[in-house]
Design a protein around this motif. Structure first.
Motif, PDB file in Angstrom:
ATOM      1  N   GLY A   1       0.815  -1.223   0.000  1.00 27.26           N
ATOM      2  CA  GLY A   1       0.000   0.000   0.000  1.00 27.26           C
ATOM      3  C   GLY A   1       0.839   1.258   0.000  1.00 27.26           C
ATOM      4  N   ILE A   2       2.000   1.196  -0.662  1.00 26.10           N
ATOM      5  CA  ILE A   2       2.896   2.345  -0.742  1.00 26.10           C
ATOM      6  C   ILE A   2       3.155   2.668  -2.208  1.00 26.10           C
ATOM      7  N   SER A   3       3.823   3.779  -2.442  1.00 25.32           N
ATOM      8  CA  SER A   3       4.145   4.141  -3.819  1.00 25.32           C
ATOM      9  C   SER A   3       5.289   3.268  -4.342  1.00 25.32           C
ATOM     10  N   THR A   4       5.326   3.116  -5.634  1.00 26.15           N
ATOM     11  CA  THR A   4       6.410   2.364  -6.259  1.00 26.15           C
ATOM     12  C   THR A   4       7.741   3.057  -5.991  1.00 26.15           C
ATOM     13  N   ARG A   5       7.737   4.371  -5.987  1.00 27.05           N
ATOM     14  CA  ARG A   5       8.957   5.139  -5.714  1.00 27.05           C
ATOM     15  C   ARG A   5       9.511   4.796  -4.326  1.00 27.05           C
ATOM     16  N   THR A   6       8.635   4.739  -3.322  1.00 23.22           N
ATOM     17  CA  THR A   6       9.071   4.392  -1.969  1.00 23.22           C
ATOM     18  C   THR A   6       9.612   2.969  -1.934  1.00 23.22           C
ATOM     19  N   ALA A   7       8.936   2.057  -2.609  1.00 21.59           N
ATOM     20  CA  ALA A   7       9.396   0.665  -2.645  1.00 21.59           C
ATOM     21  C   ALA A   7      10.785   0.573  -3.273  1.00 21.59           C
ATOM     22  N   TYR A   8      11.028   1.309  -4.359  1.00 25.03           N
ATOM     23  CA  TYR A   8      12.356   1.299  -4.967  1.00 25.03           C
ATOM     24  C   TYR A   8      13.395   1.859  -4.000  1.00 25.03           C
ATOM     25  N   THR A   9      13.045   2.872  -3.236  1.00 24.69           N
ATOM     26  CA  THR A   9      13.952   3.424  -2.226  1.00 24.69           C
ATOM     27  C   THR A   9      14.295   2.357  -1.197  1.00 24.69           C
ATOM     28  N   TRP A  10      13.282   1.613  -0.768  1.00 23.53           N
ATOM     29  CA  TRP A  10      13.497   0.567   0.233  1.00 23.53           C
ATOM     30  C   TRP A  10      14.385  -0.561  -0.285  1.00 23.53           C
TER      31      TRP A  10
END
Length: 61
Positions: free
Chosen positions: A17-26
């Motif tokens: 339930g997060i943005s793809t951008r945040t997931a890539y950061t993680w």
């Protein structure tokens, strides 16, 4: 039928339930269950479930 071991970063983002951008950061975090195959980043599906449980447990402390 073979079980899928990895999912895309976009799919992991949808599941969390997060943005793809945040997931890539993680994916740059040492504890996030992702790895590279060529130039593609893959998230280890079972590892993602375990990672979420670990994050919840850490928050509860």
């Amino acid at each position: 039928m073979t079980e899928k071991l990895g999912i895309s970063v976009a799919e992991a983002a949808r599941r969390l339930g997060i943005s793809t951008r945040t997931a890539y950061t993680w994916t740059h975090r040492a504890d996030f269950p992702s790895f590279c195959i060529g130039n593609r980043i893959v998230v280890y599906e079972k590892g993602l479930d375990e990672w979420v449980k670990k994050m919840v447990e850490m928050k509860a402390v």
